[in-house]
Design a protein around this motif. Structure first.
Motif, PDB file in Angstrom:
ATOM      1  N   GLU A   5      14.130   6.898   8.007  1.00 29.39           N
ATOM      2  CA  GLU A   5      13.203   7.301   9.075  1.00 29.39           C
ATOM      3  C   GLU A   5      11.981   8.004   8.493  1.00 29.39           C
ATOM      4  O   GLU A   5      10.845   7.747   8.912  1.00 29.39           O
ATOM      5  N   SER A   6      12.193   8.892   7.525  1.00 26.26           N
ATOM      6  CA  SER A   6      11.070   9.619   6.917  1.00 26.26           C
ATOM      7  C   SER A   6      10.132   8.665   6.193  1.00 26.26           C
ATOM      8  O   SER A   6       8.913   8.812   6.271  1.00 26.26           O
ATOM      9  N   TYR A  57       5.011   6.204   5.748  1.00 22.89           N
ATOM     10  CA  TYR A  57       4.263   4.977   5.493  1.00 22.89           C
ATOM     11  C   TYR A  57       3.217   4.727   6.585  1.00 22.89           C
ATOM     12  O   TYR A  57       2.092   4.323   6.298  1.00 22.89           O
ATOM     13  N   ASN A  58       3.568   4.985   7.813  1.00 24.19           N
ATOM     14  CA  ASN A  58       2.613   4.842   8.915  1.00 24.19           C
ATOM     15  C   ASN A  58       1.437   5.789   8.750  1.00 24.19           C
ATOM     16  O   ASN A  58       0.300   5.465   9.141  1.00 24.19           O
ATOM     17  N   GLN A  59       1.675   6.969   8.163  1.00 21.92           N
ATOM     18  CA  GLN A  59       0.594   7.908   7.894  1.00 21.92           C
ATOM     19  C   GLN A  59      -0.318   7.409   6.770  1.00 21.92           C
ATOM     20  O   GLN A  59      -1.515   7.692   6.770  1.00 21.92           O
ATOM     21  N   ILE A  69       0.819  -1.215   0.000  1.00 25.10           N
ATOM     22  CA  ILE A  69       0.000   0.000   0.000  1.00 25.10           C
ATOM     23  C   ILE A  69       0.855   1.268   0.000  1.00 25.10           C
ATOM     24  O   ILE A  69       0.319   2.378  -0.034  1.00 25.10           O
ATOM     25  N   ALA A  70       2.166   1.121   0.027  1.00 22.78           N
ATOM     26  CA  ALA A  70       3.045   2.289   0.045  1.00 22.78           C
ATOM     27  C   ALA A  70       3.032   2.983  -1.305  1.00 22.78           C
ATOM     28  O   ALA A  70       3.001   2.332  -2.356  1.00 22.78           O
ATOM     29  N   SER A  71       3.034   4.316  -1.290  1.00 23.18           N
ATOM     30  CA  SER A  71       3.127   5.064  -2.538  1.00 23.18           C
ATOM     31  C   SER A  71       4.522   4.893  -3.123  1.00 23.18           C
ATOM     32  O   SER A  71       5.473   4.510  -2.422  1.00 23.18           O
ATOM     33  N   SER A  72       4.658   5.191  -4.402  1.00 20.19           N
ATOM     34  CA  SER A  72       5.937   5.021  -5.082  1.00 20.19           C
ATOM     35  C   SER A  72       7.019   5.881  -4.446  1.00 20.19           C
ATOM     36  O   SER A  72       8.164   5.440  -4.272  1.00 20.19           O
ATOM     37  N   ASP A  73       6.677   7.121  -4.072  1.00 18.44           N
ATOM     38  CA  ASP A  73       7.655   8.032  -3.476  1.00 18.44           C
ATOM     39  C   ASP A  73       8.181   7.505  -2.144  1.00 18.44           C
ATOM     40  O   ASP A  73       9.379   7.535  -1.877  1.00 18.44           O
TER      41      ASP A  73
END
Length: 341
Positions: A331-332, A337-339, A285-289
């Motif tokens: 870290e970012s 990803y948690n958001q 579900i993570a965006s490409s960025d």
């Protein structure tokens, strides 16, 4: 002293860095632009050395000109900013970014002609720089990340990646043949020739590293708990050189106590980054960025873990800004990803 200060400053920057997706994407785009320009400069100078010696070299101060001349005589490429590693680190980040978008991104960028040209420029420039340590670390990093990207749950995608791997290996082999015939891989060919010849058993094909490693190990055994002192190895060997293995140098100079204090936190950060990337792959579900940030951060940490085996990368000042960037990206990516979840 300079290394200690730079390490502490980088640590403070990492602890207090506050970034968002837009800022990170902007930084990565500027890094890629810099990588393209640096790579083109390396290639042009290598193919047309008269440009460097006739136009650029006369404008350098005497010490810098002599330093560049010595490195080029040894078979290295032209130093960038007084460093033989800075250019490779910049190019490595850009290679990892493109690698991540192709193999890990949810919205995978299609391979177009610009992408192929860009990758070819980067790889050619790194080969021209003739830094065997960086090349070893990059190959090991890409192989590990490639294996990490394979997901048998998606059969078609899995087969495409396997096919793509074969194509890349074939193109890489063709490129090596071309560069070899033009005489640009002499340093690498010398190593392979030594390895293949019977005489290799009595030769040091590591460029003197075996002798340095042996000396460092002897010093470590004599001072195993606390070591001989920070940055003191260079004063305790006839070669007046670093160990060319960061882990052995930590053991030698700081003993078991210092090695644990330095290495364990770095290893912990790496496994946290690995956990986040594995989770992104699993949940899909993570965006490409965000995926790209995570893979670059993980890849750069892995790159440095590998290169420190055969090079004193940790003892180069520019190491810390790149390592700090890798941690910030990891870290970012985890926070973003948690958001998104």
């Amino acid at each position: 002293m300079a290394i200690t200060i730079y390490m502490l400053v980088s640590g403070v920057v990492f602890l207090f860095a506050r970034t968002d997706k837009t800022e990170i994407n902007t930084v990565l785009k500027w890094i890629e632009l810099a990588a393209v320009l640096i790579a083109l400069y390396i290639i042009v100078v290598k193919i047309f050395p008269s440009i460097y010696w006739g136009i650029i070299s006369p404008r350098l101060i005497t010490s810098t000109r002599e330093y560049c001349s010595r490195l080029i005589r040894m078979g290295y490429g032209v130093p960038i900013g007084g460093s033989t590693t800075y250019a490779d680190y910049i190019i490595a980040i850009s290679l990892l970014g493109n690698f991540a978008r192709i193999l890990f991104g949810k919205e995978r960028k299609k391979i177009n002609i610009w992408f192929v040209i860009k990758i070819a420029i980067f790889i050619t420039a790194i080969l021209f720089e003739n830094r065997r340590s960086e090349i070893f670390a990059l190959i090991a990093t890409f192989l590990i990340l490639y294996i990490l990207s394979l997901d048998t749950r998606h059969r078609t995608d899995f087969l495409k990646k396997l096919g793509g791997f074969v194509v890349v290996i074939a193109l890489f082999a063709i490129g090596l043949v071309i560069l070899s015939r033009t005489g640009h891989l002499a340093r690498f060919e010398e190593v392979f020739q030594k390895l293949l010849l019977r005489e290799a058993y009595s030769q040091d094909v590591t460029g003197g590293r075996f002798a340095l490693w042996e000396k460092a190990w002897v010093l470590f055994k004599e001072n195993s708990l606390l070591g001989i002192g920070w940055e003191q190895f260079i004063n305790n060997n006839l070669y007046r050189h670093d160990v060319h293995n960061t882990y052995l140098q930590w053991l030698c100079e700081t003993g078991i106590v210092g090695f644990i204090l330095i290495f364990v936190p770095m290893l912990r950060l790496f496994f946290l980054s690995l956990r986040d990337v594995q989770l992104m792959i699993k949940e899909e579900i993570a965006s490409s960025d965000v995926m790209t940030m995570g893979v670059i951060g993980l890849g750069m940490q892995l790159f440095f873990i590998m290169i420190n085996i055969v090079d004193p990368a940790f003892y180069h000042l520019n190491y810390f800004c790149f390592f700090c960037l890798a941690l910030i990206l990891s870290e970012s990516a985890g926070k973003l990803y948690n958001q998104e979840r």
